[in-house]
Design a protein around this motif. Structure first.
Motif, PDB file in Angstrom:
ATOM      1  N   TYR B 149      63.983  70.134   8.105  1.00 58.88           N
ATOM      2  CA  TYR B 149      63.802  69.037   9.062  1.00 58.88           C
ATOM      3  C   TYR B 149      65.081  68.861   9.895  1.00 58.88           C
ATOM      4  O   TYR B 149      65.021  68.612  11.101  1.00 58.88           O
ATOM      5  CB  TYR B 149      63.441  67.734   8.351  1.00 58.88           C
ATOM      6  N   CYS B 158      65.555  65.937  18.628  1.00 57.24           N
ATOM      7  CA  CYS B 158      64.516  65.084  18.040  1.00 57.24           C
ATOM      8  C   CYS B 158      63.217  65.138  18.861  1.00 57.24           C
ATOM      9  O   CYS B 158      62.723  64.122  19.325  1.00 57.24           O
ATOM     10  CB  CYS B 158      65.000  63.638  17.830  1.00 57.24           C
ATOM     11  N   TYR B 159      62.701  66.355  19.034  1.00 61.21           N
ATOM     12  CA  TYR B 159      61.374  66.589  19.611  1.00 61.21           C
ATOM     13  C   TYR B 159      61.292  66.286  21.099  1.00 61.21           C
ATOM     14  O   TYR B 159      60.213  66.064  21.634  1.00 61.21           O
ATOM     15  CB  TYR B 159      60.296  65.844  18.813  1.00 61.21           C
ATOM     16  N   VAL B 164      59.876  72.582  22.026  1.00 62.65           N
ATOM     17  CA  VAL B 164      58.929  72.047  21.027  1.00 62.65           C
ATOM     18  C   VAL B 164      57.518  72.541  21.323  1.00 62.65           C
ATOM     19  O   VAL B 164      57.069  72.505  22.464  1.00 62.65           O
ATOM     20  CB  VAL B 164      58.939  70.504  21.048  1.00 62.65           C
ATOM     21  N   THR B 165      56.844  73.032  20.294  1.00 63.42           N
ATOM     22  CA  THR B 165      55.451  73.458  20.434  1.00 63.42           C
ATOM     23  C   THR B 165      54.600  72.670  19.438  1.00 63.42           C
ATOM     24  O   THR B 165      55.137  71.941  18.594  1.00 63.42           O
ATOM     25  CB  THR B 165      55.297  74.959  20.121  1.00 63.42           C
ATOM     26  N   ALA B 166      53.290  72.863  19.528  1.00 61.50           N
ATOM     27  CA  ALA B 166      52.389  72.233  18.558  1.00 61.50           C
ATOM     28  C   ALA B 166      52.808  72.637  17.140  1.00 61.50           C
ATOM     29  O   ALA B 166      52.813  71.826  16.217  1.00 61.50           O
ATOM     30  CB  ALA B 166      50.950  72.643  18.834  1.00 61.50           C
ATOM     31  N   HIS B 169      55.568  70.512  15.586  1.00 64.16           N
ATOM     32  CA  HIS B 169      55.091  69.248  15.005  1.00 64.16           C
ATOM     33  C   HIS B 169      54.272  69.488  13.726  1.00 64.16           C
ATOM     34  O   HIS B 169      54.343  68.706  12.789  1.00 64.16           O
ATOM     35  CB  HIS B 169      54.261  68.473  16.032  1.00 64.16           C
ATOM     36  N   GLU B 170      53.493  70.573  13.716  1.00 55.60           N
ATOM     37  CA  GLU B 170      52.717  70.897  12.507  1.00 55.60           C
ATOM     38  C   GLU B 170      53.635  71.102  11.310  1.00 55.60           C
ATOM     39  O   GLU B 170      53.404  70.553  10.227  1.00 55.60           O
ATOM     40  CB  GLU B 170      51.944  72.208  12.719  1.00 55.60           C
ATOM     41  N   THR B 172      56.674  70.031  10.972  1.00 58.29           N
ATOM     42  CA  THR B 172      57.336  68.771  10.647  1.00 58.29           C
ATOM     43  C   THR B 172      56.422  67.878   9.808  1.00 58.29           C
ATOM     44  O   THR B 172      56.885  67.234   8.854  1.00 58.29           O
ATOM     45  CB  THR B 172      57.759  68.048  11.933  1.00 58.29           C
ATOM     46  N   ALA B 173      55.133  67.853  10.153  1.00 59.37           N
ATOM     47  CA  ALA B 173      54.182  67.070   9.357  1.00 59.37           C
ATOM     48  C   ALA B 173      54.190  67.548   7.908  1.00 59.37           C
ATOM     49  O   ALA B 173      54.203  66.750   6.966  1.00 59.37           O
ATOM     50  CB  ALA B 173      52.779  67.184   9.962  1.00 59.37           C
ATOM     51  N   MET B 176      57.401  66.406   6.164  1.00 62.03           N
ATOM     52  CA  MET B 176      57.345  64.985   5.813  1.00 62.03           C
ATOM     53  C   MET B 176      56.461  64.779   4.592  1.00 62.03           C
ATOM     54  O   MET B 176      56.777  63.988   3.702  1.00 62.03           O
ATOM     55  CB  MET B 176      56.840  64.152   6.993  1.00 62.03           C
ATOM     56  N   ALA B 177      55.351  65.493   4.540  1.00 63.15           N
ATOM     57  CA  ALA B 177      54.447  65.364   3.399  1.00 63.15           C
ATOM     58  C   ALA B 177      55.134  65.834   2.111  1.00 63.15           C
ATOM     59  O   ALA B 177      54.894  65.296   1.030  1.00 63.15           O
ATOM     60  CB  ALA B 177      53.167  66.153   3.659  1.00 63.15           C
ATOM     61  N   ASN B 186      67.482  61.073  10.412  1.00 66.05           N
ATOM     62  CA  ASN B 186      67.531  60.649  11.816  1.00 66.05           C
ATOM     63  C   ASN B 186      68.694  59.704  12.065  1.00 66.05           C
ATOM     64  O   ASN B 186      69.353  59.774  13.100  1.00 66.05           O
ATOM     65  CB  ASN B 186      66.228  59.954  12.224  1.00 66.05           C
TER      66      ASN B 186
END
Lengths: 325, 325
Positions: B149, B158-159, B164-166, B169-170, B172-173, B176-177, B186
């Protein structure tokens, strides 16, 4: 009455002729969710418009077209991202108070003024709208993706704030895959500041003072700085966040001179300092992490000392904070 | 020799005793990918350490423990996020030049100095490491998630950046999970700056100059500013992004004086201006939106004019840019 998201979907299918209300001083989330929902309703063959009591800032113009904004008589009235009717603002509040049929919101402080309320504690109303559009089977549409990305990115400080979850990034990935123009939107929302803004920031930074072992930082913005840089009061919003960002600072204060010589105080804090307590004692108010109050013009030095004393009192009060004493 | 990601996975399984090299002036991506890979290799039962020629800034201390950093003789040498051997920096370059067996990088300008190179044009090397760890079947681990991260969030501003691509974010999700401590990271990466940083920013902002109808902004950071503010070169990283953020600016340049009087130039651009083309002409390199080069000490004014001329040439070359002429 609180309702579930599938009930929101049913309501949107069952009615026609929608008026979507945003809050005053509109931001990316109220506009993004408002216009995103408007475009989706039109895709469903419904008519829909968005109404805002204030002029919509030019940087949001990509969200809509001429004719999308305005009042509609006899419409089904929806409010998005509006926690309190009063936030509908001048003109709209007077006309639509007590007449909002459906409110979609993410503020846990929502006043439940609408006939029906869908409330979810998430980063942005646009997260909710995304789930709603999936439920409604709305076709993938790049303009709707632009609207929803705008709300999510702005309400999360571009994914920096603590309201971001894995789901926030998941939805963003979907919006990018649909074709959200994130590069251009980020540029407009986060990377576009005026020359004057930076002149003001440079001058304001040079006034930084530190108190109480560096736990408090105070920055001052004078009328002269605003005049020299040709900036407006709204330009100060980003700057007020700076003192809190400094290492070791628990309370950051920005003192902003008004044309009449009084000062508006913006306080920002880190856990566990409660800004609203400090500001309440000085006749102001706000949230725990962000609050405000006023300093009079007659004796600014005395008032500033009072502010510092009140901050010190709050720092001393909390035994989780280790002060030098 | 260019290799595929599954070959990288095979190499990591086949060997033991790894030394992972980062680039000098280490940033979140070289450290995040280095330590992320180190933790993963250890989970595989391998020994691994990270080596950096410079001291690792204190804010990155959550990425590793005592004993994780240092030199290892006879190790299998991997470089992460290092586009050019020279960027290994003083001491490490001399010792490991020609001896890097595997390089994992995302700079398309990579000099192909390593025996084997895995190169993918993506936001951060940490994106590649994520895919690699999935391929290797590494167990979900919150500390590795913190590392990855860190690299992704810092290399994307920070995005906010156009890299940044899809997929960014995928991933990063997923991180986070897994439990990446994004709130704290941050705060450390984006919301925590030293007093000196803001002194430096204030001084640097006051040097802003504009050229070519405001399409180019140039900011200068002198050794005196660094000394007065007590900041280090690494503190300049955030500041270099400022000139591009100004309304109307297509190319932002930050000139940073070195102790020997030479200047490091950081260029940042908006589409369609290609910084790497400008910097290549001046003996530097980098990405389209962010690149760098050097200005000599003998004649800084002449060199600065050459930089401006080269920028002008690039602005004029592209007929998508409407210049006043």
């Amino acid at each position: 009455m609180r309702i579930e998201l599938n009930e929101v979907a049913s309501i949107l299918k069952a009615n026609d002729n929608y008026l979507i209300l945003t809050h005053r001083n509109p931001d990316g989330d109220t506009l993004g969710s408002g216009f995103g929902l408007m475009h989706a309703l039109r895709q469903m063959g419904k008519s829909a418009k968005v109404l805002c009591c204030d002029e919509i800032p030019a940087k949001y113009s990509y969200l809509y077209s001429d004719g999308d904004v305005g009042d509609v008589d006899g419409a089904y009235v929806i409010a998005v991202d509006v926690a309190d009717e009063k936030l509908l603002g001048e003109g709209v509040y007077e006309k639509y108070s007590g007449k909002v049929k459906l409110c979609i919101d993410h503020h846990i402080s929502n006043k439940e003024y609408a006939e029906k309320l869908y409330l979810r504690d998430c980063s942005a109303v646009c997260e909710i709208i995304y789930d709603l559009l999936v439920m409604l089977g709305i076709k993938k549409d790049a303009q709707i993706a632009d609207c929803l990305y705008t709300g999510i990115s702005t309400d999360t400080g571009c994914y920096k704030f603590s309201n971001v979850t894995a789901r926030t990034h998941e939805i963003t990935a979907k919006l990018m895959a649909i074709g959200a123009n994130t590069v251009e939107i980020n540029k407009l929302m986060f990377e576009s500041k005026t020359r004057g803004y930076y002149m003001l920031e440079s001058a304001a930074l040079s006034t930084l003072e530190y108190y109480f072992d560096g736990m408090c930082a105070v920055m001052t913005i004078t009328q002269k700085m605003l005049n020299d840089s040709g900036t407006k009061e709204s330009d100060c919003d980003g700057i007020s966040g700076i003192p809190r960002k400094i290492e070791g600072v628990l309370v950051g204060a920005t003192l902003r001179e008004r044309p009449d010589g009084t000062f508006k105080v913006s306080l920002r804090s880190h856990d566990p300092v409660d800004c609203s307590k400090i500001c309440l004692k000085l006749g102001g108010g706000g949230h725990a992490r962000a609050a405000g109050c006023e300093l009079s013009v007659e004796n600014i030095e005395r008032d500033k000392q009072l502010l510092l004393d009140t901050i010190k009192e709050e720092l001393d009060r909390d035994d989780r904070i280790y002060t030098a004493q």
